[in-house]
Write an enzyme that holds these catalytic residues in place. Structure first.
Site, PDB file in Angstrom:
ATOM      1  N   ALA A 423       0.961  -1.246  -0.156  1.00  0.00           N
ATOM      2  CA  ALA A 423      -0.126  -0.193  -0.415  1.00  0.00           C
ATOM      3  C   ALA A 423       0.912   1.594  -0.266  1.00  0.00           C
ATOM      4  CB  ALA A 423      -0.897   0.283   0.782  1.00  0.00           C
ATOM      5  N   SER A 424       0.130   2.397  -0.302  1.00  0.00           N
ATOM      6  CA  SER A 424       1.158   4.013  -0.405  1.00  0.00           C
ATOM      7  C   SER A 424       1.623   3.541  -1.137  1.00  0.00           C
ATOM      8  CB  SER A 424       1.255   4.358   1.170  1.00  0.00           C
ATOM      9  OG  SER A 424      -0.032   4.653   1.547  1.00  0.00           O
TER      10      SER A 424
END
Length: 632
Positions: A423-424
């Site tokens: 994620a990110s």
């Protein structure tokens, strides 16, 4: 040093909408089933056990006789699944469990004529659901060999039971610590009051930052970006509650579905049992949740009887670590001529390695980029799999790695394979690949950025520390000042980085910016939800990533390939010294950590959906402040 391993897989192609067609008798038959939102054009990579012919058996027997790692005939592979599981391949002197080596050991054991079965000792695990899904798949794959796999679990909750219930048999002692009460997520805030009764919220009362004299400023782009709530909020936000509720629903629903299939019970029966609050081990046996109640010595005695071993002799167990040294080539599982590079990227993202005594670890962008460039310049590899297990980190580092992966993708197929979390910044890396493969419960997305700075003036006053700044330039004190003009620039520059991230994500996924904005905003998705929204191409584990890499490289699915691991760790004197000397960092670490926090972060908040009796207060800022306050 690179290692060569091989994955045996079938040439079946996944059919769309398989969920409705899985009218099968057991979960083993349905292991290759895919969700309806999965990309049907990609091969499934499903494991297919192939029986050996007479000549192959003779060759393997001769190889095992002359191998350095002696394993006696009729041995039982013993794997203790307990504690932390990483996605990194462990070196000779490394401790702990490695996901690729657990899976490889189960594959080797399925074909090893010296191994007659597997004995799993399962206790509390510290990892995400995607790793559990991968191990569970390999347990089911091992069962296709016809050999037994028996589990013993003295301490377990939902995650551990998720593995144990697909073994042939599952035993627990009469005094077992078990909990099948449902899943939970704890949200931690350094505020001064509790305003929500619907979530489990731990609150440090009356302004921890106020007490130590620290004034934080956190700028998050994306309404779902919860990173920083720990230090800025007193209670959970509605957006964060929405995300966590959805994640919890998905993970809980998956658990109920899979347990229902494995145990032959209805979903209503499963949920009813959970809501009963059962604590009697006898009830588990009575209702068929476990095979029987036995101490470990009774389980091993039972296995000795089955294997016709006389009582005075020990059960011939082969430990996980010893069996990890057995080469796949010894068992006739060596790969083919074509090579696929595997680069593993686990942990927080940093641009450069810290000082000698820095405690930073994880993905170091400059080292990762070196590997990417070597692979790009090499003609050895037909494709590349980048295995990502990261919540993100430094936004600049993420972008630099994205660039190098993009250049690599111009010359050869690149497949991103997600583990527990990508994620990110972790997703930033993945979106440069030709295809993204995710487990159904991988946490991904979180397309957003966050930037923090801290005013330490009051802290300095409290401890008698004076710092004066002489500056030149209107915004030279941007990192330290909280004046309106600095705040405006702080916000605008952070927004620009978010837009760059979002727009690159839109282009990589062939999506309009407006459409990407709807699913970005810092929101975290599970793999299935991400796939239905176009953020992920296929649902599956490492074997499916290999199958897709072969597909992209135009290598026939029934042709063997050699996987070359390029991320093996080495023994580091520096790491040993760090582990000994970190206790003396104290206030200087607090100061350096807060004053150097200006870098923009593409990072996901610490999210762990877990059993109701677990607790995870692993946030580094929380631990740092807790330790500092204790020492005052």
């Amino acid at each position: 040093m690179a290692s060569s391993i091989e994955v045996i897989e079938s040439n079946h192609t996944a059919a769309s909408g398989n969920k409705d067609n899985c009218e099968l008798k057991s979960e083993m038959d349905c292991i290759g089933g895919l969700k309806g939102n999965d990309n049907a054009e990609y091969p499934s990579g499903e494991f297919e056990f192939k029986k050996r012919g007479a000549w192959k058996k003779i060759v393997v027997k001769l190889r095992t006789l002359i191998a350095c790692q002696r394993v006696s005939k009729g041995s039982v592979l013993n794997i203790k699944l307990r504690g932390k599981i990483t996605d990194q391949v462990k070196g000779r002197f490394s401790s702990g469990l490695s996901l690729p080596q657990i899976c490889e050991n189960l594959t080797k054991a399925a074909y090893d004529p010296r191994i007659c079965g597997v004995y799993l000792h399962i206790e509390t695990l510290k990892c995400g659901w995607a790793k559990i899904e991968e191990i569970r798949r390999h347990i089911l794959d091992f069962r296709k060999s016809g050999k037994f796999i028996v589990a013993y679990a003295p301490v377990w909750q939902e995650m551990e039971y998720y593995l144990g219930c697909v073994c042939d048999e599952l035993y627990a002692p009469p005094s077992a610590y078990f909990s099948l009460y449902g899943l939970t997520r704890q949200a931690i805030f350094l505020g001064d009051q509790l305003r929500s009764s619907e979530s489990t919220i731990f609150v440090m009362h009356k302004g921890v930052f106020e007490k130590v004299g620290v004034e934080p400023q956190v700028e998050r782009i994306g309404k779902y970006k919860s990173f920083g709530d720990l230090i800025t909020r007193k209670e959970i936000s509605e957006e964060n509650r929405e995300v966590l509720t959805t994640l919890l629903d998905n993970i809980y629903g998956n658990w109920v579905d899979k347990i229902s299939l494995a145990k032959g019970k209805t979903k209503e029966d499963i949920e009813s049992f959970i809501n009963e609050g059962v604590y009697q081990i006898e009830k588990l046996k009575e209702d068929g949740w476990i095979t029987d109640i036995k101490y470990e010595d009774e389980v091993t005695s039972m296995l000795k009887t089955r294997l016709r071993i006389v009582e005075k002799k020990k059960l011939p167990l082969v430990a996980y670590k010893k069996y990890s040294k057995v080469k796949k080539g010894t068992l006739g599982l060596s790969g083919g001529k074509e090579k696929i590079a595997v680069i593993r990227a686990s942990g927080d993202i940093n641009r450069v390695e810290g000082s000698f005594f820095s405690t930073s670890s994880g993905i170091i962008a400059e080292k990762f980029i070196e590997k990417i460039r070597r692979v790009r310049e090499s003609k050895r590899y037909k494709a590349v799999i980048i295995r990502i297990d990261s919540p993100g980190g430094d936004a600049l580092a993420s972008d630099l790695m994205w660039r190098e992966i993009s250049l690599l993708a111009e010359s050869k197929p690149v497949i991103a394979s997600m583990v527990d979390v990508a994620a990110s910044g972790g997703y930033y890396m993945a979106m440069a690949a030709h295809a993204i493969v995710s487990e159904n419960l991988t946490l991904t997305g979180s397309i957003g950025v966050v930037r923090t700075k801290f005013n330490l003036g009051k802290l300095y006053d409290k401890i008698g520390y004076n710092q004066e700044i002489i500056s030149k330039g209107q915004f030279s004190e941007l990192k330290a000042s909280h004046r309106p003009e600095e705040k405006k620039l702080f916000v605008e520059s952070t927004q620009a980085i978010y837009k760059e991230f979002r727009d690159k994500a839109a282009r990589s996924r062939s999506m309009s910016v407006d459409k990407m904005e709807e699913i970005a905003q810092g929101r975290v998705w599970t793999g299935n939800d991400a796939a239905s929204r176009g953020l992920v191409d296929a649902i599956g584990g490492f074997s499916r990533a290999v199958a897709i890499a072969k597909h992209k490289a135009k290598i026939p699915q029934n042709k063997k390939v050699t996987l070359v691991e390029l991320s093996k760790p080495s023994l580091s004197l520096r790491k040993l010294l760090i582990s000994i000397g970190t206790s003396a960092i104290g206030l200087k670490q607090l100061q350096n950590g807060l004053e150097s926090s200006d870098g923009v972060q593409a990072r996901m908040d610490d999210i762990m959906i877990q059993g109701s009796e677990r607790s995870s207060f692993a946030n580094p800022i929380f631990n740092l402040l807790k330790n500092y306050l204790t020492s005052l």
